[in-house]
Structures are given as C-alpha cells and as structure tokens.
Design an enzyme around this catalytic site. Structure first.
Site, PDB file in Angstrom:
ATOM      1  N   SER A   1      -0.834  -4.205  -6.521  1.00  0.00           N
ATOM      2  CA  SER A   1      -0.755  -5.525  -7.148  1.00  0.00           C
ATOM      3  C   SER A   1      -1.295  -6.602  -6.224  1.00  0.00           C
ATOM      4  O   SER A   1      -0.910  -6.675  -5.051  1.00  0.00           O
ATOM      5  CB  SER A   1       0.697  -5.849  -7.519  1.00  0.00           C
ATOM      6  OG  SER A   1       1.203  -4.926  -8.444  1.00  0.00           O
TER       7      SER A   1
ATOM      8  N   GLY B   1       0.809  -1.205   0.000  1.00  0.00           N
ATOM      9  CA  GLY B   1       0.000   0.000   0.000  1.00  0.00           C
ATOM     10  C   GLY B   1       0.845   1.259   0.000  1.00  0.00           C
ATOM     11  O   GLY B   1       0.959   1.937   1.024  1.00  0.00           O
ATOM     12  N   TYR B   2       1.434   1.568  -1.147  1.00  0.00           N
ATOM     13  CA  TYR B   2       2.273   2.765  -1.282  1.00  0.00           C
ATOM     14  C   TYR B   2       1.587   3.828  -2.145  1.00  0.00           C
ATOM     15  O   TYR B   2       1.188   4.877  -1.674  1.00  0.00           O
ATOM     16  CB  TYR B   2       3.620   2.390  -1.923  1.00  0.00           C
ATOM     17  CG  TYR B   2       4.678   1.877  -0.980  1.00  0.00           C
ATOM     18  CD1 TYR B   2       4.385   1.461   0.313  1.00  0.00           C
ATOM     19  CD2 TYR B   2       6.001   1.773  -1.398  1.00  0.00           C
ATOM     20  CE1 TYR B   2       5.360   0.968   1.160  1.00  0.00           C
ATOM     21  CE2 TYR B   2       6.996   1.290  -0.557  1.00  0.00           C
ATOM     22  CZ  TYR B   2       6.673   0.891   0.713  1.00  0.00           C
ATOM     23  OH  TYR B   2       7.657   0.411   1.546  1.00  0.00           O
ATOM     24  N   SER B   3       1.453   3.556  -3.454  1.00  0.00           N
ATOM     25  CA  SER B   3       1.006   4.575  -4.403  1.00  0.00           C
ATOM     26  C   SER B   3      -0.416   5.050  -4.118  1.00  0.00           C
ATOM     27  O   SER B   3      -1.278   4.279  -3.690  1.00  0.00           O
ATOM     28  CB  SER B   3       1.061   4.026  -5.830  1.00  0.00           C
ATOM     29  OG  SER B   3       2.391   3.769  -6.211  1.00  0.00           O
TER      30      SER B   3
ATOM     31  N   GLU C   1      11.970   8.318 -14.436  1.00  0.00           N
ATOM     32  CA  GLU C   1      12.369   9.675 -14.051  1.00  0.00           C
ATOM     33  C   GLU C   1      12.830   9.709 -12.592  1.00  0.00           C
ATOM     34  O   GLU C   1      13.849  10.338 -12.264  1.00  0.00           O
ATOM     35  CB  GLU C   1      11.202  10.648 -14.255  1.00  0.00           C
ATOM     36  CG  GLU C   1      10.827  10.888 -15.715  1.00  0.00           C
ATOM     37  CD  GLU C   1       9.976   9.770 -16.301  1.00  0.00           C
ATOM     38  OE1 GLU C   1       9.685   9.840 -17.502  1.00  0.00           O
ATOM     39  OE2 GLU C   1       9.613   8.826 -15.576  1.00  0.00           O
TER      40      GLU C   1
ATOM     41  N   GLU D   1      13.333  -4.901  -2.804  1.00  0.00           N
ATOM     42  CA  GLU D   1      12.636  -5.237  -4.045  1.00  0.00           C
ATOM     43  C   GLU D   1      13.603  -5.530  -5.184  1.00  0.00           C
ATOM     44  O   GLU D   1      13.259  -6.218  -6.145  1.00  0.00           O
ATOM     45  CB  GLU D   1      11.721  -4.068  -4.441  1.00  0.00           C
ATOM     46  CG  GLU D   1      10.804  -4.350  -5.590  1.00  0.00           C
ATOM     47  CD  GLU D   1       9.812  -3.215  -5.832  1.00  0.00           C
ATOM     48  OE1 GLU D   1       8.748  -3.473  -6.392  1.00  0.00           O
ATOM     49  OE2 GLU D   1      10.122  -2.072  -5.441  1.00  0.00           O
TER      50      GLU D   1
ATOM     51  N   SER E   1       9.191   5.112 -11.240  1.00  0.00           N
ATOM     52  CA  SER E   1       9.300   5.459 -12.655  1.00  0.00           C
ATOM     53  C   SER E   1      10.750   5.728 -13.038  1.00  0.00           C
ATOM     54  O   SER E   1      11.616   6.000 -12.200  1.00  0.00           O
ATOM     55  CB  SER E   1       8.453   6.703 -12.956  1.00  0.00           C
ATOM     56  OG  SER E   1       9.039   7.852 -12.358  1.00  0.00           O
TER      57      SER E   1
END
Length: 382
Positions: free
Chosen positions: A166, A132-134, A367, A249, A365
């Site tokens: 996910s 539960g991050y984004s 970036e 990760e 990402s």
C-alpha cells in the site's frame, strides 16, 4: 440509541473537536472527506500538506513520548482523538503506516539512534512509509518470505519482490521483512530492515484494483541497499519484530475506523429508504443486523485496546472485515438494478462493495485470523 462516547481525561476530546472544526473550516476546508480505501488517489498533495499541519499542531503520534513529538497521551485520549477525527470527516491520513505501524515498532525495538533518526520525521509528516511483507509466494503465509538480504561492506544488499504494498508509490521508506540467513527456513533467519525507496534497485509498479484505482503496488528490489544499522531488533529476529508490528496495526485508530463504518451504514439505510428496499422484510432484517453488529464491534474494540495487544486482536480484525464485506453486499442489494450500472464512474456504494471484497484478505486473511485465534488464544492444536 447509541452508546455514549468514553470520556477523555483532560478534555482532549473537546480540544480535538474544536481544533478539527476550525482547521477544516478554513485553509483546509477543501480536504474534508478526501481519500480512504479505494480513493487513495484523491488529493495526495493536499492531504500531505494537511498531514504536516497536523504534525505542527501536535495532533500526530499522540501516544509517543514528548521527546519524539508526541503527547504521551493515554489510550483513552488516543481513542477520543481518532473518533473525533473520523466524525469531523477529516481526510484519510497519508502517514498512518509510519505513525501506526513502524513508529510504535521503532519505539519498542529501536536503538536511541534509530528513534532520533526516524521518529521525528514521521511525526512531522516529512517521511512516509510502506510495509514490505507480502510476496507472491508469501501472502497470508508470511513465514515463507523469499526476499533476501546479505551484509556487504557495512551495507545490506536486498534482492526480491513484495506485492500488495500500500502507498509504495508515494513512500520515502519501506520496512522490509527479508531472509538474512542463507540456510534458514520459516520463522527463523528473518530480519526487519528499514530501506529507503528513492534509490537505484527499487522499482514500484502499481496494481489496478476493481475500483479502477491503484493504491497497491508491486515492489522489486534488485540490489537495493540500506545501512547496516538500519536493522530493527537483532539480525535474525525479524519474525518477532514483524509480529509486534501487526499487533500495533489493530490499535486505537480502529475506533475511528468504525465512525467511518457508521457513516457508510447510514448511507446504505438512506438509500434503502429512497429505493423502497427498506420495505422488504429480509433486507430490513439485514439492515438491523448490520446496526447491531456495529455496536458489538465498538464494544469489543474498546475492550481490546491496550498498550500490549495480544493474539486476541485477531478477533477484531476477523469481525470488522467480515462485517464490512457484508455491508458492501448489502449496499449493492439496496440499490437494486441501478447498482449494476456504473455510467460515469462508480458511486460511493458501488466503490464500497468492490473494495470491501479485499477486507477479508489484506492485513491477514480471515483463514489466518481463525488459525491465530484457535492456536494462540484458545490453545487448540495446529
């Protein structure tokens, strides 16, 4: 030519190869090749049974201490297992978020009680996890988290929304980065909570992807609860704990991931030969470059795998995600016009192309990876 496999002390590579061949030729022969990016809907119950079979045989959580079900395996041994696992076309793991992300984080920051409670069920395959991050306003900019939690009568009460989560639809637990200090901003005042999914106040909504499947989800917390003791690390220190999880990760399993990449590249090359695309000098050059870059990827991953990954692991994520997206584009190019039609469903190369568009976005990402490399590895100004 290919580089030789690094030896695994104590013959673990040979043990793993023999065990996997036997297991995937008998009761679990039908699970070979199931699952993976864009195909997480395939055979979930069968893959869950396989996960538990792995756990009973001692082939999950290899690097963990023996008291929690691991083998205390070295990094070389873990790399060997993940490579053999991928080489055997064993099914995509349903417990990888627990084993690869939250498990090592609990080992690093958890209390003895937390380790005893959460680690054995992960090792056995009895409890699955999601991350539960984004959030809608805090994707790559994770420090902008707005999900909040307050401590109320010995219980954390959580309100907010997570997205791109996910496997949330099959998970039993979620590790949630949320804001627990009202006036805090950015990296300060965040906490890392361990939250049960099966409760009132948690709603999971699947997100349909380009591939037509739904392994990502939105998760809404509306007064969801977890015990006061289910905070990992100190309250308010969640940013440090969350960054440790992201470091894990990029661990030994990435070497197994590259075996899968090698199979995909082989299919792209075979298709190029079948369609005649390999006779095109430009496409042939792209195929050679893809092979060379995959060899470089493996060497770089071997160089970087270590117990205490630093910010330079962002190099690996940036490299493989950009490479895999290019491979997806190459997969479409070698198919020619036939690759534009999906009558009867997507073929493997079309699915590779569509799903790989997300590689440079999820798990940080490109970036953001470049910023981390510039600021935290090279020491450049913000």
């Amino acid at each position: 030519m290919s580089l030789p496999d690094p030896p695994a002390p104590g013959g673990l590579r040979e043990q793993a190869r023999a065990w996997l061949e036997e297991a995937l030729s008998g009761e679990f022969a039908h699970v070979r090749g199931l699952g993976g990016p864009g195909r997480e809907h395939e055979g979930h119950e069968e893959r869950l049974a396989w996960e538990r079979h792995l756990g009973r045989a001692g082939w999950t959580c290899l690097g963990w201490p023996r008291r929690y079900g691991g083998r205390a395996a070295s990094l070389e041994e873990q790399v060997a297992f993940h490579e053999e696992y991928a080489r055997a076309r064993a099914p995509a793991r349903v417990g990888h978020i627990g084993e690869g992300l939250v498990g090592p984080t609990i080992l690093e920051f958890g209390t003895d009680e937390q380790k005893e409670r959460f680690l054995p069920p992960i090792q056995r395959g009895d409890e699955l996890w999601c991350q539960g991050y984004s959030e809608p306003e805090a994707g790559s900019d994770l420090a902008n988290v707005r999900t909040r939690a307050r401590l109320e009568n010995g219980t954390w009460v959580i309100t907010g929304q997570k997205v791109w989560t996910s496997l949330a639809h099959v998970a039993h637990w979620c590790f949630v980065l949320c804001r627990t200090e009202e006036s805090s901003q950015r990296h300060r005042g965040l906490s890392y909570l361990l939250v049960p999914m099966d409760q009132p106040g948690v709603v999971v909504r699947p997100i349909v992807q380009l591939t037509g499947t739904s392994e990502f989800n939105e998760v809404f917390f509306d007064g969801a609860r977890t015990a006061a003791g289910n905070v990992l690390g100190a309250p308010g220190d969640g940013w440090r704990v969350a960054m440790a999880t992201l470091g894990h990760e990029r661990g030994a399993s990435t070497l197994g991931q590259q075996i899968g990449f090698r199979r995909e590249l082989a299919e792209v090359i075979a298709t190029a030969r079948r369609t005649g695309a390999a006779d095109d000098p430009v496409l042939r050059d792209r195929l050679v470059r893809a092979w060379l870059e995959l060899e470089i990827m493996r060497l770089n991953a071997l160089r970087m795998v270590r117990p205490d990954p630093g910010p330079e692991v962002s190099i690996a994520k940036l490299y493989w995600s950009e490479w895999h997206r290019r491979l997806g584009e190459l997969a479409q190019a070698v198919q020619g016009k036939s690759g534009l039609a999906a009558d009867g469903g997507l073929n493997d190369l079309q699915r590779l192309y569509l799903f790989s568009r997300a590689d440079t976005i999820y798990a940080g990402s490109s970036e953001i990876q470049r910023n981390i490399i510039a600021e935290r590895t090279l020491g450049l100004p913000r």
